[in-house]
Scaffold this motif. Sequence first.
Motif, PDB file in Angstrom:
ATOM      1  N   GLY A  54     -29.631  59.525  43.406  1.00  0.00           N
ATOM      2  CA  GLY A  54     -30.354  59.057  44.376  1.00  0.00           C
ATOM      3  C   GLY A  54     -31.589  57.864  43.888  1.00  0.00           C
ATOM      4  N   HIS A  55     -30.601  57.256  42.648  1.00  0.00           N
ATOM      5  CA  HIS A  55     -30.851  55.820  42.721  1.00  0.00           C
ATOM      6  C   HIS A  55     -29.966  55.349  43.612  1.00  0.00           C
ATOM      7  CE1 HIS A  55     -29.649  51.306  40.731  1.00  0.00           C
ATOM      8  NE2 HIS A  55     -30.651  51.720  40.023  1.00  0.00           N
ATOM      9  N   ASP A  56     -28.862  54.800  44.011  1.00  0.00           N
ATOM     10  CA  ASP A  56     -27.842  54.192  44.982  1.00  0.00           C
ATOM     11  C   ASP A  56     -29.405  54.458  46.541  1.00  0.00           C
ATOM     12  OD1 ASP A  56     -25.976  53.948  43.820  1.00  0.00           O
ATOM     13  OD2 ASP A  56     -24.958  55.568  44.037  1.00  0.00           O
ATOM     14  N   THR A  57     -29.054  55.616  46.402  1.00  0.00           N
ATOM     15  CA  THR A  57     -30.443  56.098  48.193  1.00  0.00           C
ATOM     16  C   THR A  57     -31.635  54.992  47.814  1.00  0.00           C
ATOM     17  OG1 THR A  57     -29.631  58.403  47.877  1.00  0.00           O
ATOM     18  CG2 THR A  57     -30.865  57.918  49.595  1.00  0.00           C
ATOM     19  N   LEU A  58     -31.985  55.643  46.815  1.00  0.00           N
ATOM     20  CA  LEU A  58     -33.055  54.566  46.842  1.00  0.00           C
ATOM     21  C   LEU A  58     -33.043  52.520  46.789  1.00  0.00           C
ATOM     22  CD1 LEU A  58     -35.691  56.325  44.233  1.00  0.00           C
ATOM     23  CD2 LEU A  58     -35.984  56.397  46.447  1.00  0.00           C
ATOM     24  N   GLU A  59     -32.095  52.302  46.495  1.00  0.00           N
ATOM     25  CA  GLU A  59     -31.637  50.950  46.200  1.00  0.00           C
ATOM     26  C   GLU A  59     -31.444  50.474  47.798  1.00  0.00           C
ATOM     27  OE1 GLU A  59     -29.250  48.592  42.804  1.00  0.00           O
ATOM     28  OE2 GLU A  59     -28.514  49.618  43.596  1.00  0.00           O
ATOM     29  N   GLN A  60     -30.626  50.931  48.793  1.00  0.00           N
ATOM     30  CA  GLN A  60     -30.179  51.202  50.084  1.00  0.00           C
ATOM     31  C   GLN A  60     -31.507  51.143  50.797  1.00  0.00           C
ATOM     32  OE1 GLN A  60     -27.705  54.289  51.415  1.00  0.00           O
ATOM     33  NE2 GLN A  60     -25.540  52.912  50.466  1.00  0.00           N
ATOM     34  N   LYS A  61     -32.436  52.132  50.623  1.00  0.00           N
ATOM     35  CA  LYS A  61     -34.202  52.617  51.671  1.00  0.00           C
ATOM     36  C   LYS A  61     -34.307  50.714  51.030  1.00  0.00           C
ATOM     37  CE  LYS A  61     -38.214  54.283  51.434  1.00  0.00           C
ATOM     38  NZ  LYS A  61     -38.829  55.416  51.477  1.00  0.00           N
ATOM     39  N   ARG A  62     -34.538  50.022  49.469  1.00  0.00           N
ATOM     40  CA  ARG A  62     -35.458  48.806  49.538  1.00  0.00           C
ATOM     41  C   ARG A  62     -35.104  47.937  49.736  1.00  0.00           C
ATOM     42  NH1 ARG A  62     -34.105  47.243  43.690  1.00  0.00           N
ATOM     43  NH2 ARG A  62     -32.398  46.294  45.084  1.00  0.00           N
ATOM     44  N   ASP A  63     -33.643  47.842  50.379  1.00  0.00           N
ATOM     45  CA  ASP A  63     -32.543  46.702  51.275  1.00  0.00           C
ATOM     46  C   ASP A  63     -33.346  46.742  51.991  1.00  0.00           C
ATOM     47  OD1 ASP A  63     -31.767  46.167  48.585  1.00  0.00           O
ATOM     48  OD2 ASP A  63     -30.136  46.664  48.505  1.00  0.00           O
TER      49      ASP A  63
END
Lengths: 351, 231
Positions: free
Chosen positions: B25-34
Amino acid sequence: MSSAQGANPEYVNARIRARRAKLFDDEDYRKLVRMGPSEISRYMEESEYEAEMNALGSRHSGVDLIEYSLNRNLAENFEDILDWAGGGLYEQIASYLRKFDAWNVKTVLRGVYSGASRDEVASDLIRAGEFDDRFLERLLDAQSIEGVVELLDGTIFERGMEAAFPEYEETDVLVPLENAADRAFYENLIAELGDYEPDSALALYAGFLKAEIDFRNARNALRLARSGADLDPAEYYIAGGDLFSEGQLSSLVSSTSELVSVIRDSEYGDELGQALAELEDADSLIGFERALDAALQEYADHLSHVHPLSVTPVLSYIIAKEREVNNIRAIARGREAGLSEDEIEKELVTI
Amino acid sequence: MAKDVKPTRKNLMAIEDRIELSERGHDTLEQKRDGLIMEFMDILDKAQDVRGGMEEDYQTAQKKINMARAMEGDVTVRGAAAALKEHPEITTESNNIMGVVVPQIESSKVKKSLDERGYGVLGTSARIDEAAEAYEDLLESIILAAEVETAMKKMLKEIETTKRRVNALEFKLLPELYNNQEYIEQKLEEQEREEIFRLKKIKDKKEAEEKAEEEAAREAEAEAAETVDAD
């Protein structure tokens, strides 16, 4: 006086000359341009506008007070002229001053249309035309556009208004009624002239009126041409001028350059040459409109010297007085809006 | 927090599952944020252009209306404005940018032709036309700015939310889960060690007992042998 008495151009022109001498000159404008709105008010309180400034001071303030005082002074000046004049001269002056009746009709129509209060509409009227106060009060009391149109029965506006009313009902836009009011004024002006001898004072007066109609047609044709909208030019044509026929205007509206070349080749080409050259380069019509106003004023001044014992000096004064009112208002509003002295001076029409 | 967790193998497995899910989830959210930040930068550029244009249109419109009020009079300008009853119409639709619903504003009847503005053409001047036109342009700019700036605000809010979620995962949830995992692992190891120690002790005790028994048996035998010898 009234039309029942004999024409008295000598008396009227003597009074007019006295009034004309009191108009603001270039020196006054130069002073006003350097003043703020409150200083302009003060200056006006010490001039011909004193009575109006004092009378309206409790109801309005600032530049609004200046504008309403100017309008009232204008109306009272023109009312005086009608009081002095008699016979045919009265008829000719009254006929020209009906432009204020057209103004008042449009103001009342807009007030009813937008639901403005009676007092607001009443303060925007300029009581300088033929309509008396009682008739204007009845117009102000009208509850609907139809009511206003019905009240205009028996005036010069009757025919035009009745013809335009169905279109208003269909579109719910005031344009046809407003155009009908202005067209009725101009067409009636020409119609009332009747027959006249060439080179007579009346012929020169007719020439002036035709020039005014030509200028009005020219500026409206240029506005239509510039707007690029698919409009029927015939609806915006005022008959009575010499420059364009209705058909000619319809074909010229599609091309600004052709329209400009027709005006340049006309009898007005010399006076308007410079403004037309500027018009081709600029994307605004304002400079051209200013040139038209100046040319009309110059023409009226010229006529007043050619036939001093006719209606032309009165006409020249009426236009000069309107110009003065416009100039003072422009200075006051311009200073209020923070326009520079140069910008305001450029906009003033002075002869 | 770690003290509240029961140090059982079952809990350890559950925590390991949660750690895996949270990391994903953290990786996905980081990608979303970027991704949102990149989209936001594009919208920001557009918003700056639109706002610049709007300010320019506002200055022009103000200048035109001031000129019209000066040269034609306030009464004339007010009258021309009163001749128009019809208002511009605005419809909004929604557009989806990376899961963020932003408005798409469609306007109609903002730009009007000379015959739609309500006032008569014969008795007015180009100054009124130019002021009306300048205000129509300004209104269009305002509508566009409203669309772009609302999208920008919504994107910014979503970026903030996503950033908070990423930070919560990165600095709160995941460290806590790691702590719990470590705690349970330590506890389990400790329990294992205690068990071994306990077994060792039991074994030693048993051996000692056996030894004592053997000793006792040997002594008994020796005593019995002495008794026999004495007899």
